[in-house]
Design a protein around this motif. Structure first.
Motif, short mmCIF file in Angstrom:
data_model
loop_
_atom_site.label_atom_id
_atom_site.label_comp_id
_atom_site.label_asym_id
_atom_site.label_seq_id
_atom_site.Cartn_x
_atom_site.Cartn_y
_atom_site.Cartn_z
N ARG A 107 0.83 -1.21 0.00
CA ARG A 107 0.00 0.00 0.00
C ARG A 107 0.86 1.26 0.00
NH1 ARG A 107 -5.38 -0.59 0.64
NH2 ARG A 107 -6.08 -2.69 1.15
N CYS A 108 0.35 2.26 -0.66
CA CYS A 108 1.04 3.55 -0.75
C CYS A 108 1.19 4.13 0.66
CB CYS A 108 0.24 4.50 -1.63
SG CYS A 108 0.93 6.17 -1.71
N PRO A 109 2.39 4.56 1.02
CA PRO A 109 2.57 5.13 2.36
C PRO A 109 1.93 6.51 2.51
CG PRO A 109 4.62 5.21 1.14
CD PRO A 109 3.65 4.45 0.30
N PHE A 110 1.52 7.11 1.41
CA PHE A 110 0.92 8.44 1.47
C PHE A 110 -0.61 8.39 1.52
CE2 PHE A 110 -0.24 12.66 -0.19
CZ PHE A 110 0.46 13.44 0.70
N CYS A 111 -1.23 7.65 0.57
CA CYS A 111 -2.70 7.64 0.52
C CYS A 111 -3.32 6.37 1.09
CB CYS A 111 -3.18 7.85 -0.92
SG CYS A 111 -2.91 6.46 -2.04
N GLY A 112 -2.54 5.29 1.22
CA GLY A 112 -3.04 4.06 1.80
C GLY A 112 -3.70 3.10 0.83
N PHE B 226 2.11 9.54 -5.69
CA PHE B 226 3.25 9.62 -4.78
C PHE B 226 4.41 8.83 -5.37
CE2 PHE B 226 5.57 8.29 -0.91
CZ PHE B 226 5.83 9.55 -0.39
N ARG B 227 5.57 9.45 -5.52
CA ARG B 227 6.74 8.83 -6.15
C ARG B 227 7.38 7.81 -5.23
NH1 ARG B 227 7.53 9.38 -11.32
NH2 ARG B 227 9.73 9.11 -10.97
N LYS B 228 7.85 6.75 -5.84
CA LYS B 228 8.55 5.70 -5.10
C LYS B 228 9.82 6.25 -4.49
CE LYS B 228 8.67 1.96 -7.53
NZ LYS B 228 9.12 0.88 -8.41
N TRP B 229 10.19 5.77 -3.32
CA TRP B 229 11.39 6.06 -2.55
C TRP B 229 11.36 7.42 -1.85
CZ3 TRP B 229 12.76 1.41 -2.23
CH2 TRP B 229 12.86 0.58 -3.34
N ARG B 230 10.28 8.20 -1.98
CA ARG B 230 10.19 9.47 -1.25
C ARG B 230 9.89 9.20 0.21
NH1 ARG B 230 6.03 13.41 -3.68
NH2 ARG B 230 6.74 14.62 -1.91
N ASP B 231 10.27 10.13 1.04
CA ASP B 231 10.00 10.02 2.47
C ASP B 231 8.54 10.41 2.72
OD1 ASP B 231 10.03 9.91 5.20
OD2 ASP B 231 11.36 11.63 5.46
#
Length: 111
Positions: free
Chosen positions: A69-74, A96-101
């Motif tokens: 799951r996306c760490p930003f939107c879920g 949301f781009r991969k590897w971003r914090d």
């Protein structure tokens, strides 16, 4: 990638590596299970059991990778109802781009 990755991306990397190993290892395992193993054991049974176990592991690895799951939107990172792209560099829902914090992105988004 450095070891300073956020835990969510380390989890993603583990999922991706396991899935890649399941893909890459399938042909050698299949060849060994259908050619060498029957010669060693004198029966096709162990080869069939090994292939069934490998296919089960492959399906499990694919499902575990797809469930990331996306760490930003879920939402699921690599698939939507209509589109599935396991090679995507961004979430198919929010972009949301991969590897971003994810923590820094959330702090920036709150501004």
């Amino acid at each position: 990638m450095s070891s300073s990755l956020p835990p969510v991306w380390r989890d993603y990397r583990t999922r991706r590596r396991l899935f890649a190993a399941a893909i890459v290892g399938f042909v050698p395992i299949m060849a060994w299970a259908t050619k060498a193993l029957p010669e060693l054991t004198g029966s096709d049974g162990p080869g069939h059991v090994l292939l069934a176990a490998w296919i089960t592991a492959f399906v499990g690895a694919a499902g575990w990778f797809a469930a990331f799951r996306c760490p930003f939107c879920g939402h699921h990172f690599h698939w939507t109802v209509w589109v599935a792209n396991p090679l995507s560099d961004e979430c198919l829902h929010c972009g949301f781009r991969k590897w971003r914090d994810p923590h820094a992105a959330r702090a920036f988004a709150r501004r």
